[in-house]
Design an enzyme around this catalytic site. Structure first.
Site, PDB file in Angstrom:
ATOM      1  N   PHE B 239      -9.079  -1.988  -3.084  1.00 18.37           N
ATOM      2  CA  PHE B 239      -8.111  -2.766  -3.903  1.00 18.37           C
ATOM      3  C   PHE B 239      -8.302  -1.725  -5.110  1.00 18.37           C
ATOM      4  O   PHE B 239      -7.101  -1.188  -7.135  1.00 18.37           O
ATOM      5  CB  PHE B 239      -7.721  -3.763  -4.885  1.00 18.37           C
ATOM      6  CG  PHE B 239      -7.145  -4.539  -4.036  1.00 18.37           C
ATOM      7  CD1 PHE B 239      -6.445  -4.216  -2.843  1.00 18.37           C
ATOM      8  CD2 PHE B 239      -6.848  -6.304  -4.299  1.00 18.37           C
ATOM      9  CE1 PHE B 239      -5.452  -4.211  -1.638  1.00 18.37           C
ATOM     10  CE2 PHE B 239      -5.789  -6.333  -3.212  1.00 18.37           C
ATOM     11  CZ  PHE B 239      -5.079  -6.467  -2.082  1.00 18.37           C
ATOM     12  N   ASN B 243      -5.091   0.882  -7.382  1.00 19.46           N
ATOM     13  CA  ASN B 243      -4.881   0.763  -8.857  1.00 19.46           C
ATOM     14  C   ASN B 243      -5.376   2.163  -9.568  1.00 19.46           C
ATOM     15  O   ASN B 243      -4.328   2.554 -10.166  1.00 19.46           O
ATOM     16  CB  ASN B 243      -6.720   0.378 -10.124  1.00 19.46           C
ATOM     17  CG  ASN B 243      -6.169  -0.960  -9.645  1.00 19.46           C
ATOM     18  OD1 ASN B 243      -4.744  -1.821  -9.882  1.00 19.46           O
ATOM     19  ND2 ASN B 243      -7.486  -2.532  -9.693  1.00 19.46           N
ATOM     20  N   GLU B 366       1.447   1.998  -1.978  1.00 18.28           N
ATOM     21  CA  GLU B 366       1.000   1.682  -3.113  1.00 18.28           C
ATOM     22  C   GLU B 366       1.019   0.159  -3.157  1.00 18.28           C
ATOM     23  O   GLU B 366       1.666  -0.190  -4.460  1.00 18.28           O
ATOM     24  CB  GLU B 366       0.777   2.973  -3.806  1.00 18.28           C
ATOM     25  CG  GLU B 366       0.610   4.169  -3.471  1.00 18.28           C
ATOM     26  CD  GLU B 366      -1.591   4.148  -3.292  1.00 18.28           C
ATOM     27  OE1 GLU B 366      -2.013   3.005  -4.264  1.00 18.28           O
ATOM     28  OE2 GLU B 366      -1.644   5.111  -2.880  1.00 18.28           O
TER      29      GLU B 366
HETATM   30  C1  FAD Z   1       4.933   7.772   3.660  1.00 21.50           C
HETATM   31  C2  FAD Z   1       4.176   6.840   3.196  1.00 21.50           C
HETATM   32  C3  FAD Z   1       2.657   6.881   2.836  1.00 21.50           C
HETATM   33  C4  FAD Z   1       1.557   6.692   3.218  1.00 21.50           C
HETATM   34  N1  FAD Z   1       0.122   6.806   3.109  1.00 21.50           N
HETATM   35  C5  FAD Z   1      -1.394   6.008   2.981  1.00 21.50           C
HETATM   36  C6  FAD Z   1      -2.215   5.916   3.184  1.00 21.50           C
HETATM   37  O1  FAD Z   1      -2.499   6.652   2.660  1.00 21.50           O
HETATM   38  N2  FAD Z   1      -3.514   4.642   3.506  1.00 21.50           N
HETATM   39  C7  FAD Z   1      -2.608   3.341   3.834  1.00 21.50           C
HETATM   40  O2  FAD Z   1      -3.725   2.453   3.984  1.00 21.50           O
HETATM   41  N3  FAD Z   1      -1.553   3.190   3.928  1.00 21.50           N
HETATM   42  C8  FAD Z   1      -0.457   4.254   3.696  1.00 21.50           C
HETATM   43  N4  FAD Z   1       0.835   4.053   3.729  1.00 21.50           N
HETATM   44  C9  FAD Z   1       1.269   2.217   4.031  1.00 21.50           C
HETATM   45  C10 FAD Z   1       1.473   1.428   2.892  1.00 21.50           C
HETATM   46  O3  FAD Z   1       0.141   1.402   1.848  1.00 21.50           O
HETATM   47  C11 FAD Z   1       2.530   0.854   3.521  1.00 21.50           C
HETATM   48  O4  FAD Z   1       3.422   0.867   4.300  1.00 21.50           O
HETATM   49  C12 FAD Z   1       2.143  -0.602   2.724  1.00 21.50           C
HETATM   50  O5  FAD Z   1       1.341  -1.539   1.862  1.00 21.50           O
HETATM   51  C13 FAD Z   1       3.513  -1.699   2.747  1.00 21.50           C
HETATM   52  O6  FAD Z   1       3.439  -2.423   4.514  1.00 21.50           O
HETATM   53  P1  FAD Z   1       4.551  -2.522   5.448  1.00 21.50           P
HETATM   54  O7  FAD Z   1       5.170  -0.978   5.187  1.00 21.50           O
HETATM   55  O8  FAD Z   1       3.316  -2.885   6.130  1.00 21.50           O
HETATM   56  O9  FAD Z   1       5.216  -3.398   4.784  1.00 21.50           O
HETATM   57  P2  FAD Z   1       5.140  -5.327   4.604  1.00 21.50           P
HETATM   58  O10 FAD Z   1       4.403  -5.394   4.432  1.00 21.50           O
HETATM   59  O11 FAD Z   1       5.512  -5.135   6.241  1.00 21.50           O
HETATM   60  O12 FAD Z   1       5.809  -5.124   3.811  1.00 21.50           O
HETATM   61  C14 FAD Z   1       7.883  -5.668   4.087  1.00 21.50           C
HETATM   62  C15 FAD Z   1       8.420  -6.111   3.347  1.00 21.50           C
HETATM   63  O13 FAD Z   1       8.015  -6.852   3.035  1.00 21.50           O
HETATM   64  C16 FAD Z   1       8.188  -7.579   1.815  1.00 21.50           C
HETATM   65  N5  FAD Z   1       6.649  -8.292   1.877  1.00 21.50           N
HETATM   66  C17 FAD Z   1       6.353  -8.234   2.139  1.00 21.50           C
HETATM   67  N6  FAD Z   1       4.998  -9.536   1.720  1.00 21.50           N
HETATM   68  C18 FAD Z   1       5.460 -10.290   0.971  1.00 21.50           C
HETATM   69  C19 FAD Z   1       5.267 -11.477   0.554  1.00 21.50           C
HETATM   70  N7  FAD Z   1       4.465 -12.057   0.152  1.00 21.50           N
HETATM   71  N8  FAD Z   1       6.912 -11.924  -0.561  1.00 21.50           N
HETATM   72  C20 FAD Z   1       7.495 -11.422  -1.021  1.00 21.50           C
HETATM   73  N9  FAD Z   1       8.044  -9.712   0.465  1.00 21.50           N
HETATM   74  C21 FAD Z   1       6.905  -9.350   0.555  1.00 21.50           C
HETATM   75  C22 FAD Z   1       8.062  -5.873   1.130  1.00 21.50           C
HETATM   76  O14 FAD Z   1       7.778  -6.529  -0.233  1.00 21.50           O
HETATM   77  C23 FAD Z   1       8.708  -5.326   1.819  1.00 21.50           C
HETATM   78  O15 FAD Z   1       9.717  -5.425   0.959  1.00 21.50           O
HETATM   79  C24 FAD Z   1       2.012   4.970   3.547  1.00 21.50           C
HETATM   80  C25 FAD Z   1       3.419   4.458   3.317  1.00 21.50           C
HETATM   81  C26 FAD Z   1       4.216   5.324   3.896  1.00 21.50           C
HETATM   82  C27 FAD Z   1       5.540   5.266   4.362  1.00 21.50           C
END
Ligand code: FAD
Lengths: 251, 390
Positions: B239, B243, B366
């Site tokens: 985290f 930030n 992020e």
């Molecule tokens: C191009 C790209 C590059 C990335 N690069 C990195 C990287 O370098 N390193 C890394 O570690 N990660 C990386 N990520 C991952 C990114 O941080 C995650 O995609 C992000 O944290 C969201 O996780 P998820 O995609 O699993 O979505 P989910 O967590 O499954 O979320 C799906 C939806 O549900 C909503 N949601 C989830 N929980 C809740 C809740 N409690 N209440 C209400 N709504 C909720 C979210 O807001 C979203 O709309 C990258 C992603 C992309 C697309």
């Protein structure tokens, strides 16, 4: 060896230039930069610095704001900075006098300058400074290399490349070369901030800005471009070809 | 036509001279080396290696970090750099964000002296590329429940698990990997070539096409003992990195928005419909005025946050607000700009659709938009709403 680079701060090529009552409205110019041909002069000076250990002194003449162009020069590696502070107009003779005195003051035997400034386009500074200093002068230079006893300069002419050998002391007026200009990096920018700028006046150089042969009476916008002509259909081809040859002189 | 950066309130006049010089250097580089090449890079789905080299030699990686060959600039300068890079493309800014805030920062803050000396100088020049592995296939917004595991084994650790969506993964020389050791989240440095480690690229993205996104796979991946980050335990590690990256994004998004506004303005002035430039119509002016309003507010938010960050007077919620707001308005500005461009807006001759597609990722990574809402909601009410029940 000390190399002086003469740098002029001019409106950036992307800045809009306005005219009020016959002169350029400087206050309205959003961005000032080093005149592009001077950048090639600076780049060549910096390669002399890395190649043969020359000390590069950047010299500018202009109002307070032109110090920025010296800081920009320091950010890419200029060693010493001299600013002849002068606000307002200056005839070309006084300008050349001031710059040649500045070159003498820093003790440079080689002077690099752009072939012309992007704003005034007069092209007189390099040759004028050379004349006052009694240095040799080579214009439209695209590249120089230090030799055992002077320099070898490459000039591009309409019919090809010419190489000339030049003895010290000398002035080179630079055209756009095929070299890549170095860009400032963060370290250079942070060091530039610490580099002192020596500021002097015309009076310090014994120049009084009088006795000019040439002065600018007024400036005006370029004439509006005439409206384009339109032709349609294959039948117009012959007429277009004639116009391209006889009016536009492009074929 | 050259790029004119919208700065209606002259917010950049508040920057220091050096910050403005850095801005100009990065802006010129983007004009010369990103804009002419970005569409092709997106079509081919590649991050050009010359961008890595240039960014490295400009000395802007790990901008706010001090020592070990790092630039030691202000956070505000870091923000300005992100803004200018993202004006070119969010993928370029992502490269720099991940390298600086997500890979260099944890080594700088939580690494041992030997780790700092070994990695940071090369990372600052771009010779070594880093990535950050937090997200897993089944744990995105909820990284605390991650399943990637580290176990102690003789003179080293053995990692098992998989990370997904990892920016720079395939091109990285080292990965900062967050995994559970005896149930506690710890950071590990995994190097390219470590046995049992692979980083296949994820293909088929409609967004951030000029950025490399990868999986990180650990199958009994063995690393030496000295690769654990000694200085942090628990979610605080990842985290703190986030930030800093989020802070950069709050500036970066403004760069995308400025690019979309600039394109919309010049298009509206030159596109003639019903005998007049479309810029002469009130509906279009309303859209441009709205963009100007939101960009100006976003700039003030980013600048003030920069000052707070530099003064050390900030809380993570401040960053959540700016990341969420600025990405949100940038995405909406990209959409409205696309609309103003009519059919031309879908072509790669204009930057708007590219920015729009990029910002969809930026909205999600992020911390998604709504996760930041939940962070603020918890701050306001004192009640966490991330999960239901106990
Ligand atoms: C191009 C790209 C590059 C990335 N690069 C990195 C990287 O370098 N390193 C890394 O570690 N990660 C990386 N990520 C991952 C990114 O941080 C995650 O995609 C992000 O944290 C969201 O996780 P998820 O995609 O699993 O979505 P989910 O967590 O499954 O979320 C799906 C939806 O549900 C909503 N949601 C989830 N929980 C809740 C809740 N409690 N209440 C209400 N709504 C909720 C979210 O807001 C979203 O709309 C990258 C992603 C992309 C697309």
């Amino acid at each position: 060896m000390k190399v002086a680079v003469l740098i002029k701060q001019v409106p950036d090529t992307t800045a809009k230039v306005g005219i009020t009552s016959g002169s350029v409205d400087e206050g309205a110019i959003s961005k000032w930069s080093i005149s592009p041909y001077d950048e090639y002069a600076l780049e060549s000076a910096l390669s002399l610095q890395s190649g043969s250990g020359a000390t590069v002194v950047a010299i500018t003449l202009g109002p307070e704001r032109s110090s920025k162009s010296l800081i920009d020069a320091a950010a890419v590696g200029a060693d010493e900075l001299l600013h002849v502070v002068h606000d307002g107009g200056l005839g070309s003779l006084s300008l050349q006098k001031a710059l040649s005195e500045a070159v003498t003051r820093v003790g440079a035997e080689v002077v690099l300058v752009g072939k012309q400034a992007a704003d005034t386009n007069s092209g007189s500074t390099g040759p004028g400074v050379a004349k006052m200093l009694n240095y040799s002068c080579v214009g439209l230079v695209s590249r120089i290399e230090a030799g055992s006893d002077g320099f070898e300069a490459t000039r591009s002419t309409p019919s090809g490349m010419e190489r000339v050998s030049v003895k010290l002391p000398c002035v080179f007026a630079f055209d756009k070369g095929d070299v890549e200009l170095r860009r400032p990096n963060v370290r250079g920018i942070m060091m530039a901030k610490k580099k002192p700028i020596e500021k002097i006046s015309l009076a310090d150089l014994g120049v009084d800005n009088t006795g000019e042969g040439v002065s600018t009476t007024s400036v005006d916008y370029p004439p509006e471009k005439p409206e384009g002509q339109r032709f349609e259909g294959a039948d117009a081809a012959a007429e277009v070809a004639v116009k391209l040859r006889e009016e536009a002189n492009v074929i | 036509m050259g790029y004119e950066a919208l700065d209606f309130y002259d917010v950049d006049s508040l920057l220091t001279d050096e910050e403005r010089m850095i801005r100009d250097a990065v802006r010129d580089w983007v004009d010369e080396s990103v804009i002419p090449k970005i569409e092709n890079a997106c079509r081919e789905g590649v991050f050009l290696d010359e961008w890595r080299q240039d960014i490295g030699s400009m000395g802007i990686l790990g901008a706010p970090l001090k020592g070990y060959g790092c630039p030691g600039l202000s956070y505000t300068a870091y923000g300005v750099i992100c803004r200018e890079l993202e004006r070119g493309d969010s993928g370029i800014r992502s490269f720099a964000s991940v390298q600086g805030s997500l890979a260099m920062y944890p080594i700088w803050d939580f690494g041992s002296e030997e780790q700092k000396e070994k990695y940071l100088p090369g990372m600052a020049t771009g010779e070594l590329i880093g990535c950050f592995g937090l997200t897993e296939p089944d744990y995105g917004s909820n990284p605390g429940d991650m399943v990637t595991k580290a176990t102690e084994d003789g003179d080293g650790f053995v990692l098992n698990g998989a990370k997904m969506w990892i920016t720079n993964g395939t091109i990285a020389d080292l990965a900062i990997v967050w995994a559970k050791l005896d149930g506690v989240i710890r950071g590990f440095i995994v190097e390219k070539g470590d046995p049992g480690f692979s980083a296949p690229e994820m293909k088929g993205k409609h967004s951030l096409k000029a950025s490399v996104t990868s999986e990180l796979v650990f199958q009994d991946c063995r690393i030496p003992k000295d690769r654990i980050l000694p200085g942090v335990k628990g979610l605080r590690g990842p985290f703190s990195c986030l930030n800093n990256a989020r802070f950069g994004i709050s500036w970066g998004a403004i760069g995308s928005a400025q690019a979309c506004y600039d394109s919309a303005k010049s298009y509206a002035l030159s596109r003639i419909q019903f005998d007049h430039p479309i810029a002469a119509y009130q509906l279009v002016q309303n859209k441009l005025a709205w963009m100007l309003r939101e960009i100006t507010k976003g700039q003030l938010l980013a600048y003030h946050l920069g000052k707070k960050k530099d003064a050390g007077e900030w809380i993570p919620e401040h960053i959540s607000l700016a990341k969420m707001n600025n990405v949100d308005i940038a995405l909406e500005i990209a959409r409205v700009s696309r609309d103003i461009h009519g059919a031309n807006g879908i072509l790669d001759e204009y930057p708007v659709m590219r920015h729009m597609a990029n910002l969809e990722s930026v909205k999600t990574y992020e911390g998604t938009h709504d996760i930041h809402n939940l962070i603020l909601g918890r701050h306001i009410t004192g009640i966490q709403a991330f999960t239901k029940g106990a």
